[in-house]
Write a protein that holds these residues in place. Structure first.
Motif: not given
Length: 373
Positions: A9-10, A13-14, A17, A34, A250, A252
């Motif tokens: 999910e990380i 992501s966009t 974060i 990433y 956001k 995580y």
């Protein structure tokens, strides 16, 4: 390699974060993946907390074919931006109390050794300011950092003098009249509002960032990723703030640890629950997937250096089967004060062996009682 759902999910992501990662949760692997998932032409900066972490990270990025990721520390960036090519000379060990007293020709104003006490507060005030995000020394109240009642009374009495001399020493550094400290050139870098030309900035160990470092990071136009563990902040004494809580990104989580099993994870969650009771950071659910049970070493944590030294002496005198006692950061970190004064100097003062004392400040004391005062 197969990523956990949290890691996946990380990586996908966009936007900006923040990642709250428990110990042993594959934080470095996640950061590498990433970076790999970003476009190959992307300019990526990895910000490490210290030089050893930076060098290790640079090797890992290189080994994974991610040579376009530049690994730096906040200080290495600041050095390039402020010191490199200038007339500044860096004082790597910082200034000792007696050196500041001599440099500024401080006066005791009738109080015995008051010039040394003032110098000590000037040193701490400079560290407080340089690690802050404030523009001027006057924007801070140094009294907020003084806990001891006697010290607080002293600072209140001499506050204007301490503040004026703090600004004078900073001015001398700024003009190149005296050597600059690492804290100073990092602060000057922050005040210069630098523009870092990167598409992505990955800020590791964010829980231990100073407000000055965080200010530089948050003002960049790049996509920002800040990683850390809200429960592992250890540099509050250096005016670090928990940047994960300060960054409005956001969130995580990396909550699966491969370092220990579930029994340790349950114990950790039980301990962290206490923080909730006193209104601190909320504990997250931790999953322990580590399989190793062999204990190769025993660690002793101490609130004070003295406590650790006494424990080491106890192990030796009890003649337990201890093959090797290791002090994290070298034994000198524990037998020497911040300014390099040795416990042996204090012992020599106590025993009246003045010829053995090397530290100038301690040598200037009549006896241990005077040093305590």
């Amino acid at each position: 390699m197969e990523l956990t759902p949290e890691q996946y999910e990380i990586v996908n992501s966009t936007g900006n974060i923040k990642i709250n990662a428990v110990a042993g949760s594959g934080k470095t692997t996640t950061i590498i993946e990433y970076a790999r998932a970003r476009p190959a032409k992307s300019k990526i900066l990895y910000l490490a907390f210290n030089k050893s972490v930076r060098l290790e990270a640079a090797k890992k990025f290189s080994d994974k074919g991610l040579g376009h990721v530049k690994a730096e520390t906040a200080h290495s960036l600041a050095y390039s931006g402020i010191v490199w090519g200038s007339n500044y000379k860096v004082r790597h060990q910082g200034y000792k109390t007696h050196e500041i007293a001599e440099l500024l020709n401080l006066q005791g104003n009738g109080e015995k050794h008051a010039e040394y006490i003032v110098a000590n507060h000037i040193n701490k005030f400079i560290a407080y300011f340089c690690n802050s995000d404030k523009l001027r020394v006057q924007d801070l109240n140094y009294l907020d950092t003084v806990a001891d009642a006697r010290a607080k009374t002293f600072v209140k009495t001499f506050y204007q003098y301490i503040e004026t001399q703090t600004r004078l020493l900073l001015s001398k550094m700024d003009k190149g009249e005296v050597e600059v400290t690492h804290d100073f050139y990092l602060k000057k870098f922050q005040l210069s509002s630098p523009k870092l030309n990167y598409d992505y900035i990955l800020f590791d160990e964010g829980q231990d960032a100073s407000p000055a470092m965080l200010d530089v990071f948050l003002k960049q136009k790049a996509t920002k990723v800040i990683v850390g563990d809200t429960h592992q902040q250890v540099y509050a004494w250096r005016h670090a703030v928990n940047s994960l809580e300060k960054a409005d990104f956001k969130t995580y989580n990396l909550s699966t640890s491969f370092r220990f099993g579930q029994h340790i994870a349950d114990l950790a969650m039980g301990v962290l629950k206490f923080k909730e009771h006193i209104g601190l950071a909320q504990a997250i659910l931790i999953t322990g997937k580590g399989t190793g049970n062999e204990l190769k070493s025993k660690a002793v944590l101490g609130r004070t250096n003295l406590g650790l030294l006494l424990k080491a002496i106890q192990y030796v005198t009890e003649k337990k089967k201890v093959k090797h006692i290791y002090f994290e950061g070298n034994i000198n970190s524990y037998t020497y004060a911040d300014e390099g004064a040795s416990l042996y100097d204090v012992l020599s003062l106590y025993n009246g062996q003045r010829r053995l004392i090397r530290d100038k400040l301690i040598k200037g004391m009549k006896d241990l009682k005077e040093l305590e005062d």
